[in-house]
Design a protein around this motif. Structure first.
Motif, PDB file in Angstrom:
ATOM      1  N   ILE A  35      14.177  -4.514  12.866  1.00 22.48           N
ATOM      2  CA  ILE A  35      14.799  -5.818  12.621  1.00 22.48           C
ATOM      3  C   ILE A  35      15.259  -5.789  11.161  1.00 22.48           C
ATOM      4  O   ILE A  35      14.443  -5.690  10.249  1.00 22.48           O
ATOM      5  CB  ILE A  35      13.819  -6.967  12.874  1.00 22.48           C
ATOM      6  CG1 ILE A  35      13.372  -6.925  14.344  1.00 22.48           C
ATOM      7  CG2 ILE A  35      14.475  -8.304  12.530  1.00 22.48           C
ATOM      8  CD1 ILE A  35      12.314  -7.916  14.697  1.00 22.48           C
ATOM      9  N   GLN A  67       9.214 -12.511  16.014  1.00 19.51           N
ATOM     10  CA  GLN A  67      10.121 -11.425  16.389  1.00 19.51           C
ATOM     11  C   GLN A  67       9.371 -10.237  16.997  1.00 19.51           C
ATOM     12  O   GLN A  67       9.972  -9.244  17.369  1.00 19.51           O
ATOM     13  CB  GLN A  67      10.912 -10.963  15.165  1.00 19.51           C
ATOM     14  CG  GLN A  67      11.705 -12.076  14.539  1.00 19.51           C
ATOM     15  CD  GLN A  67      13.192 -11.828  14.568  1.00 19.51           C
ATOM     16  OE1 GLN A  67      13.670 -10.891  15.177  1.00 19.51           O
ATOM     17  NE2 GLN A  67      13.920 -12.680  13.903  1.00 19.51           N
ATOM     18  N   CYS A 118       7.094  -8.239  15.462  1.00 17.24           N
ATOM     19  CA  CYS A 118       6.921  -7.106  14.546  1.00 17.24           C
ATOM     20  C   CYS A 118       5.490  -6.558  14.593  1.00 17.24           C
ATOM     21  O   CYS A 118       4.525  -7.315  14.530  1.00 17.24           O
ATOM     22  CB  CYS A 118       7.240  -7.514  13.108  1.00 17.24           C
ATOM     23  SG  CYS A 118       8.990  -7.822  12.825  1.00 17.24           S
TER      24      CYS A 118
END
Length: 105
Positions: A63, A94, A96
Motif C-alpha cells: 500500500i 487496510q 497491513c
C-alpha cells in the motif's frame, strides 16, 4: 586540577522504551504499508523499496505512502501522537501486516 562534566555522544534516554511487535518471519503474501514523514525523498526511496520487495516477495501487497496521510509541522508532539494513532488505525483497516516508516537519512 580542573574537572569537567562529560556528556555521552549517545545522549540520554528521555523516553521510556516500549516493547515492539515481533518481526515477521516472511513478507511473501503479506500486506505492507508505506508511511512517509515527508523529510527525506520518500517519493524516490519508496518506489525503489517497493520494486525490491515485490521482486523478492511476489505475493506481497504494497500500500503506497500516498494512501496514508502526511503530517506537516511534525514539531508538535501531541499532533504527532494523534497522527500516529490515525495511521495505525488506517493500516489496520487496510489489513497491513507490516509498515515501513522512517526510511532515508
Amino acid at each position: 586540577m580542573e574537572t569537567f562534566d562529560v556528556v555521552s555522544p549517545l545522549g540520554v534516554q528521555v523516553v521510556e522504551s516500549k516493547a515492539v511487535a515481533p518481526r515477521l518471519a516472511d513478507l511473501d503474501g503479506k500486506t505492507i504499508g508505506e508511511v512517509r514523514n515527508g523529510v527525506f525523498k520518500g517519493d524516490v526511496t519508496f518506489p525503489l523499496i517497493r520494486k525490491v520487495l515485490t521482486a523478492r516477495y511476489p505475493r506481497a501487497r504494497i500500500i503506497p505512502y500516498t494512501a496514508f496521510p502526511h503530517l506537516k509541522g511534525a514539531d508538535n508532539p501531541a499532533a504527532q501522537r494523534e497522527h500516529a494513532r490515525a495511521i495505525a488505525a488506517l493500516a489496520r483497516e487496510q489489513g497491513c501486516d507490516a509498515v515501513i516508516s522512517g526510511n532515508g537519512a
